[in-house]
Write a protein that holds these residues in place. Structure first.
Motif, PDB file in Angstrom:
ATOM      1  N   LEU A  74      -6.863  -6.239  -9.630  1.00  0.00           N
ATOM      2  CA  LEU A  74      -6.137  -7.450 -10.030  1.00  0.00           C
ATOM      3  C   LEU A  74      -4.661  -7.204 -10.287  1.00  0.00           C
ATOM      4  CD1 LEU A  74      -8.692  -8.896 -12.635  1.00  0.00           C
ATOM      5  CD2 LEU A  74      -8.451  -9.535 -10.221  1.00  0.00           C
ATOM      6  N   GLU A  75      -3.899  -8.262 -10.112  1.00  0.00           N
ATOM      7  CA  GLU A  75      -2.518  -8.287 -10.584  1.00  0.00           C
ATOM      8  C   GLU A  75      -2.527  -8.633 -12.073  1.00  0.00           C
ATOM      9  OE1 GLU A  75      -0.176  -7.278  -8.781  1.00  0.00           O
ATOM     10  OE2 GLU A  75      -0.892  -7.496  -6.722  1.00  0.00           O
ATOM     11  N   ILE A 193     -24.055  -4.699   1.329  1.00  0.00           N
ATOM     12  CA  ILE A 193     -23.157  -4.740   0.178  1.00  0.00           C
ATOM     13  C   ILE A 193     -21.820  -4.083   0.524  1.00  0.00           C
ATOM     14  CG2 ILE A 193     -22.800  -3.734  -2.114  1.00  0.00           C
ATOM     15  CD1 ILE A 193     -25.765  -4.264  -2.671  1.00  0.00           C
ATOM     16  N   ALA A 194     -21.884  -2.946   1.204  1.00  0.00           N
ATOM     17  CA  ALA A 194     -20.662  -2.235   1.580  1.00  0.00           C
ATOM     18  C   ALA A 194     -19.814  -3.045   2.551  1.00  0.00           C
ATOM     19  CB  ALA A 194     -21.011  -0.883   2.202  1.00  0.00           C
ATOM     20  N   ALA A 195     -20.454  -3.876   3.361  1.00  0.00           N
ATOM     21  CA  ALA A 195     -19.719  -4.684   4.331  1.00  0.00           C
ATOM     22  C   ALA A 195     -19.006  -5.863   3.674  1.00  0.00           C
ATOM     23  CB  ALA A 195     -20.680  -5.199   5.404  1.00  0.00           C
ATOM     24  N   ARG A 196     -19.486  -6.301   2.501  1.00  0.00           N
ATOM     25  CA  ARG A 196     -18.961  -7.525   1.919  1.00  0.00           C
ATOM     26  C   ARG A 196     -18.114  -7.317   0.661  1.00  0.00           C
ATOM     27  NH1 ARG A 196     -21.401 -13.149   2.976  1.00  0.00           N
ATOM     28  NH2 ARG A 196     -19.129 -13.317   2.857  1.00  0.00           N
ATOM     29  N   CYS A 197     -18.329  -6.251  -0.061  1.00  0.00           N
ATOM     30  CA  CYS A 197     -17.632  -6.068  -1.339  1.00  0.00           C
ATOM     31  C   CYS A 197     -16.266  -5.420  -1.151  1.00  0.00           C
ATOM     32  CB  CYS A 197     -18.471  -5.207  -2.279  1.00  0.00           C
ATOM     33  SG  CYS A 197     -19.885  -6.062  -2.996  1.00  0.00           S
ATOM     34  N   SER A 198     -15.343  -5.827  -2.005  1.00  0.00           N
ATOM     35  CA  SER A 198     -14.048  -5.159  -2.066  1.00  0.00           C
ATOM     36  C   SER A 198     -14.215  -3.774  -2.664  1.00  0.00           C
ATOM     37  CB  SER A 198     -13.070  -5.972  -2.913  1.00  0.00           C
ATOM     38  OG  SER A 198     -12.996  -7.306  -2.471  1.00  0.00           O
ATOM     39  N   GLU A 213     -20.800   7.892 -11.790  1.00  0.00           N
ATOM     40  CA  GLU A 213     -20.934   6.773 -10.875  1.00  0.00           C
ATOM     41  C   GLU A 213     -20.033   7.060  -9.670  1.00  0.00           C
ATOM     42  OE1 GLU A 213     -22.953   4.688 -12.902  1.00  0.00           O
ATOM     43  OE2 GLU A 213     -22.414   6.102 -14.481  1.00  0.00           O
ATOM     44  N   ALA A 214     -20.432   6.580  -8.511  1.00  0.00           N
ATOM     45  CA  ALA A 214     -19.636   6.783  -7.298  1.00  0.00           C
ATOM     46  C   ALA A 214     -19.084   5.435  -6.839  1.00  0.00           C
ATOM     47  CB  ALA A 214     -20.474   7.411  -6.201  1.00  0.00           C
ATOM     48  N   MET A 215     -17.775   5.275  -6.902  1.00  0.00           N
ATOM     49  CA  MET A 215     -17.120   4.027  -6.521  1.00  0.00           C
ATOM     50  C   MET A 215     -16.838   4.027  -5.022  1.00  0.00           C
ATOM     51  SD  MET A 215     -15.588   1.258  -8.136  1.00  0.00           S
ATOM     52  CE  MET A 215     -14.709   1.757  -9.626  1.00  0.00           C
ATOM     53  N   VAL A 216     -17.252   2.958  -4.357  1.00  0.00           N
ATOM     54  CA  VAL A 216     -17.002   2.774  -2.930  1.00  0.00           C
ATOM     55  C   VAL A 216     -15.952   1.676  -2.801  1.00  0.00           C
ATOM     56  CG1 VAL A 216     -18.022   2.163  -0.709  1.00  0.00           C
ATOM     57  CG2 VAL A 216     -19.364   3.464  -2.389  1.00  0.00           C
ATOM     58  N   ILE A 217     -14.822   2.022  -2.185  1.00  0.00           N
ATOM     59  CA  ILE A 217     -13.662   1.127  -2.197  1.00  0.00           C
ATOM     60  C   ILE A 217     -13.237   0.763  -0.784  1.00  0.00           C
ATOM     61  CG2 ILE A 217     -11.302   0.819  -3.043  1.00  0.00           C
ATOM     62  CD1 ILE A 217     -11.859   3.194  -4.969  1.00  0.00           C
ATOM     63  N   ALA A 218     -13.255  -0.535  -0.500  1.00  0.00           N
ATOM     64  CA  ALA A 218     -12.744  -1.042   0.777  1.00  0.00           C
ATOM     65  C   ALA A 218     -11.383  -1.687   0.614  1.00  0.00           C
ATOM     66  CB  ALA A 218     -13.727  -2.048   1.370  1.00  0.00           C
ATOM     67  N   ASP A 219     -11.085  -2.213  -0.563  1.00  0.00           N
ATOM     68  CA  ASP A 219      -9.847  -2.947  -0.811  1.00  0.00           C
ATOM     69  C   ASP A 219      -8.630  -2.016  -0.786  1.00  0.00           C
ATOM     70  OD1 ASP A 219      -8.491  -5.493  -1.922  1.00  0.00           O
ATOM     71  OD2 ASP A 219      -7.879  -3.926  -3.335  1.00  0.00           O
ATOM     72  N   LYS A 221      -5.575  -2.339  -1.968  1.00  0.00           N
ATOM     73  CA  LYS A 221      -4.853  -2.245  -3.245  1.00  0.00           C
ATOM     74  C   LYS A 221      -5.526  -1.268  -4.185  1.00  0.00           C
ATOM     75  CE  LYS A 221      -3.002  -5.050  -7.050  1.00  0.00           C
ATOM     76  NZ  LYS A 221      -3.518  -4.211  -8.143  1.00  0.00           N
ATOM     77  N   LEU A 222      -6.857  -1.357  -4.298  1.00  0.00           N
ATOM     78  CA  LEU A 222      -7.571  -0.459  -5.197  1.00  0.00           C
ATOM     79  C   LEU A 222      -7.580   0.970  -4.665  1.00  0.00           C
ATOM     80  CD1 LEU A 222      -9.154  -0.004  -7.765  1.00  0.00           C
ATOM     81  CD2 LEU A 222     -11.225  -0.745  -6.574  1.00  0.00           C
ATOM     82  N   LYS A 223      -7.620   1.127  -3.346  1.00  0.00           N
ATOM     83  CA  LYS A 223      -7.538   2.478  -2.781  1.00  0.00           C
ATOM     84  C   LYS A 223      -6.259   3.175  -3.253  1.00  0.00           C
ATOM     85  CE  LYS A 223     -10.087   2.002   1.615  1.00  0.00           C
ATOM     86  NZ  LYS A 223      -9.973   2.087   3.091  1.00  0.00           N
ATOM     87  N   ALA A 224      -5.151   2.446  -3.203  1.00  0.00           N
ATOM     88  CA  ALA A 224      -3.871   3.036  -3.591  1.00  0.00           C
ATOM     89  C   ALA A 224      -3.759   3.221  -5.099  1.00  0.00           C
ATOM     90  CB  ALA A 224      -2.729   2.151  -3.090  1.00  0.00           C
ATOM     91  N   ALA A 225      -4.338   2.291  -5.852  1.00  0.00           N
ATOM     92  CA  ALA A 225      -4.185   2.312  -7.307  1.00  0.00           C
ATOM     93  C   ALA A 225      -5.152   3.257  -7.998  1.00  0.00           C
ATOM     94  CB  ALA A 225      -4.374   0.900  -7.859  1.00  0.00           C
ATOM     95  N   PHE A 226      -6.317   3.468  -7.409  1.00  0.00           N
ATOM     96  CA  PHE A 226      -7.402   4.156  -8.110  1.00  0.00           C
ATOM     97  C   PHE A 226      -6.986   5.487  -8.730  1.00  0.00           C
ATOM     98  CE2 PHE A 226     -11.037   6.785  -8.827  1.00  0.00           C
ATOM     99  CZ  PHE A 226     -12.002   5.924  -9.298  1.00  0.00           C
ATOM    100  N   PRO A 227      -6.387   6.420  -8.008  1.00  0.00           N
ATOM    101  CA  PRO A 227      -6.094   7.729  -8.612  1.00  0.00           C
ATOM    102  C   PRO A 227      -5.232   7.618  -9.864  1.00  0.00           C
ATOM    103  CG  PRO A 227      -5.773   7.794  -6.240  1.00  0.00           C
ATOM    104  CD  PRO A 227      -5.946   6.359  -6.597  1.00  0.00           C
ATOM    105  N   TYR A 228      -4.297   6.689  -9.851  1.00  0.00           N
ATOM    106  CA  TYR A 228      -3.373   6.554 -10.982  1.00  0.00           C
ATOM    107  C   TYR A 228      -4.014   5.800 -12.142  1.00  0.00           C
ATOM    108  CZ  TYR A 228      -0.226   8.039  -7.317  1.00  0.00           C
ATOM    109  OH  TYR A 228       0.362   8.741  -6.303  1.00  0.00           O
TER     110      TYR A 228
END
Length: 351
Positions: A74-75, A193-198, A213-219, A221-228
């Motif tokens: 989210l913003e 689920i993997a095909a539809r979720c951000s 937990e293992a986070m699966v990220i398609a979005d 914005k979240l890919k770039a933000a996650f590590p930080y």
């Protein structure tokens, strides 16, 4: 009597403990960055999801995963729509709100986020333009807080609604293994689920692992933000290989071509829960909502509640207006059919 309090009272299942012990002397790069176990686990999870374009990241627990995932999607001016009993709204001490994001609950009463209720929140929140928090995503959990299992039709309906409104989709998968191995899943698969979720996560804490937990990220914005965001929110584990070892063990494909350990553990827990449910119903105990997962809820008298709680540490969730109590029994990877038989023997004396 064995506890039926939750699905994380025990440590880890033997196969995962063996793997942790076998790799205990290895020296690995930290923080899930570059060690062979995390790398292999990521490969296995991508294969299970049927996508090679998603990021797979490891979190220490469910609340941490929710906070990192939601805030990263989210913003600052956006909020997330969920049900009133959604974990981020009730059981996480305002963690998402404390990070500057707004939780926007609907009036859904059964634990499932519905397009109709979500639409009412959308209409209200967008009625005054920039003067109100704008929805940016939806939050659902499989299973729901009351043990409900998402099926394909219901899941697609809320995802279609979110897509129509340009909202991201976040799925809390703390008990996704129970949901997807339930007979009520009715066509819903991990690949779908993997095909539809951000973004969504595969819960390990409540399915036979010590934690994680293992986070699966398609979005993007979240890919770039996650590590930080993960580091900022205190959710980065220095000994990250511990998470990798557990998930690579859970998702390894057996040599005989059978089901991965991750799904075996959940299926066993579900089978025990359904045996418990059917036995309780046969004894004329009243279910509180129907559940086909490893969480089973019943409406009982105060004396029955006290007896069950003393015997097996089941949790009391709330008291109904008429004074009856709603209690929850939870099975885990470690629950045996004989444990259920013992509980049912007690229930027979209380019926």
């Amino acid at each position: 009597m064995r506890m039926f309090m939750n699905d994380y009272s025990e440590g880890a299942c033997p196969q995962i403990m063996d793997a942790l012990l076998a790799t205990n002397g290895e020296q690995c790069v930290g923080y899930t960055e570059g060690d062979p176990h995390c790398k292999h686990a990521r490969e296995l999870i991508r294969a299970a999801c049927g996508r090679d374009d998603v990021d797979v990241e490891f979190c220490i627990g469910g609340t941490s995963a929710n906070v990192i995932g939601v805030t990263g999607l989210l913003e600052d001016w956006e909020g997330i729509i969920c049900t009133p009993d959604g974990h981020i709204n009730v059981h996480e001490t305002g963690a998402v709100a404390a990070c500057g994001r707004t939780v926007l609950p609907t009036d859904d009463a059964d634990g499932f986020l519905s397009p109709e209720a979500a639409e009412r929140v959308w209409q209200f929140q967008t009625s005054c333009g920039r003067h109100m928090t704008r929805p940016g995503a939806i939050y659902i959990s499989n299973t729901t807080e009351s043990g409900g299992v998402w099926d394909l039709a219901r899941f697609d309906a809320i995802c279609d609604w979110a897509d129509e409104h340009g909202l991201k989709i976040f799925l809390d998968g703390a008990r996704i293994a129970s949901g997807l191995t339930s007979p009520a899943a009715d066509g819903l698969t991990l690949e779908h689920i993997a095909a539809r979720c951000s973004a969504f996560y595969l819960g390990g804490t409540k399915n036979g692992m010590l934690m994680g937990e293992a986070m699966v990220i398609a979005d993007p914005k979240l890919k770039a933000a996650f590590p930080y965001v993960q580091k900022e929110r205190g959710g980065l584990l220095a000994k990250g290989r511990l998470l990798g070892v557990q998930f690579e063990t859970a998702f390894a494909q057996p040599a005989d071509g059978g089901e991965a350990l991750y799904w075996q553990l959940a299926r066993s827990a579900n089978n025990c829960a359904l045996k418990l449910r059917d036995g309780m119903v046969e004894l004329r105990f009243e279910p509180y909502r129907h559940s086909d997962s490893n969480q089973q809820f019943f409406t009982v008298s105060t004396s029955q509640q006290q007896a069950f709680e003393a015997a097996c540490n089941c949790e009391t969730f709330f008291t109904l207006p008429d004074g009856r109590r709603v209690i929850r029994f939870v099975t885990s990877w470690a629950t045996q059919p004989s444990d259920v038989d013992e509980l049912l023997s007690l229930a027979e004396t209380l019926a």
